[in-house]
Design an enzyme around this catalytic site. Structure first.
Site, PDB file in Angstrom:
ATOM      1  N   ARG A  73     -64.691  75.237  93.277  1.00 49.98           N
ATOM      2  CA  ARG A  73     -63.305  75.654  93.001  1.00 49.98           C
ATOM      3  C   ARG A  73     -63.214  77.145  92.688  1.00 49.98           C
ATOM      4  O   ARG A  73     -62.169  77.758  92.873  1.00 49.98           O
ATOM      5  CB  ARG A  73     -62.750  74.902  91.781  1.00 49.98           C
ATOM      6  CG  ARG A  73     -62.495  73.426  91.998  1.00 49.98           C
ATOM      7  CD  ARG A  73     -61.631  72.908  90.852  1.00 49.98           C
ATOM      8  NE  ARG A  73     -61.669  71.462  90.711  1.00 49.98           N
ATOM      9  CZ  ARG A  73     -60.862  70.622  91.355  1.00 49.98           C
ATOM     10  NH1 ARG A  73     -59.972  71.071  92.200  1.00 49.98           N
ATOM     11  NH2 ARG A  73     -60.943  69.323  91.147  1.00 49.98           N
ATOM     12  N   ASP A 122     -51.900  67.678 102.618  1.00 54.67           N
ATOM     13  CA  ASP A 122     -52.729  67.142 103.700  1.00 54.67           C
ATOM     14  C   ASP A 122     -51.956  65.985 104.353  1.00 54.67           C
ATOM     15  O   ASP A 122     -51.068  66.226 105.164  1.00 54.67           O
ATOM     16  CB  ASP A 122     -54.068  66.720 103.069  1.00 54.67           C
ATOM     17  CG  ASP A 122     -55.091  66.255 104.080  1.00 54.67           C
ATOM     18  OD1 ASP A 122     -55.411  67.012 104.999  1.00 54.67           O
ATOM     19  OD2 ASP A 122     -55.582  65.128 103.946  1.00 54.67           O
TER      20      ASP A 122
END
Ligand code: IMP
Ligand code: MG
Length: 204
Positions: A194, A113
């Site tokens: 997840r 990111d």
């Protein structure tokens, strides 16, 4: 099997699939093919960055050639906490249990990111004198690179993040995505979601 563009409801959340399970698996086939070629004559150590890259690491490793001289280890690090924006802090919960000196390290990560986490990881691993370090990440958000809180934007850190961008040019990237927060296939929102086999974005 769910398709890209489908919406699924999980609890009280609505999630739009942006990369389907099939697309992920097909892309991993391609990445593994390339890694098998590139690392054939090397002593490679996969460093899986927990917890996010668990799913990716397993699916990738299962496709690697029996002929590779391969070890797999992991590091558990965190730079987020419960926020969807980077906090800038870096905590090591679990370090490597393999000596990487003179080895060819392949860091397997879920997503790059801002690049800050990877900058910290690479800085740490370099101190241990590996022969080479490359990055294999499932997702890359290039538009977010370097967008870290102001108190972390010293010259040294920005330099290290720009080095990560350079490393990615020589690395393995699954998919480039826009600046959206994604979940599933290892990636979490507040430690949840997840287990989804696809990558999705929370609509509400
Ligand atoms: P960076 O330090 O800003 O590059 O952030 C990297 C870490 O933040 C990744 O290893 C992920 O654990 C987490 N992260 C970044 N973006 C997302 C996202 O969209 N969804 C879930 N986790 C993310
Ligand atoms: Mg992570």
């Amino acid at each position: 099997m769910n398709k890209t563009g489908d919406t699924v409801i999980i609890g009280n959340q609505q999630i739009e699939i942006i990369i389907s399970e099939k697309e992920i698996q097909e892309r991993i086939d391609e990445l593994a093919f390339q890694i098998n070629k590139d690392y054939l004559e090397k002593e490679v150590v996969i460093v899986s960055i927990l917890t996010g890259s668990m799913f990716f690491t397993v699916d990738l490793a299962k496709r690697l050639s029996f002929d590779l001289n391969l070890s797999i280890t992991s590091m558990d690090v965190e730079s987020y906490g419960n926020d969807t924006k980077t906090s800038g802090t870096f905590t090591i919960y679990k370090d490597l249990n393999i000596n990487i000196e003179n080895k060819d390290v392949l860091i397997v990560e879920d997503i790059i990111d801002t690049g800050l986490t990877m900058a910290h990881i690479v800085e740490l691993l370099k101190l241990r004198s590996p022969n080479s370090i490359r990055i294999c990440c499932l997702l890359n958000k290039p538009s977010r690179r370097g967008k870290i809180p102001k108190n972390f934007t010293d010259h040294d850190t920005m330099q290290k993040i720009s080095e990560i961008s350079d490393m990615l040019k020589e690395g393995y990237i699954g998919f480039k995505i826009n600046d959206t927060f994604v979940v599933g296939y290892g990636l979490d929102f507040e430690k949840k979601l997840r287990h989804l086999p696809f990558i999705g974005k929370i609509i509400k």
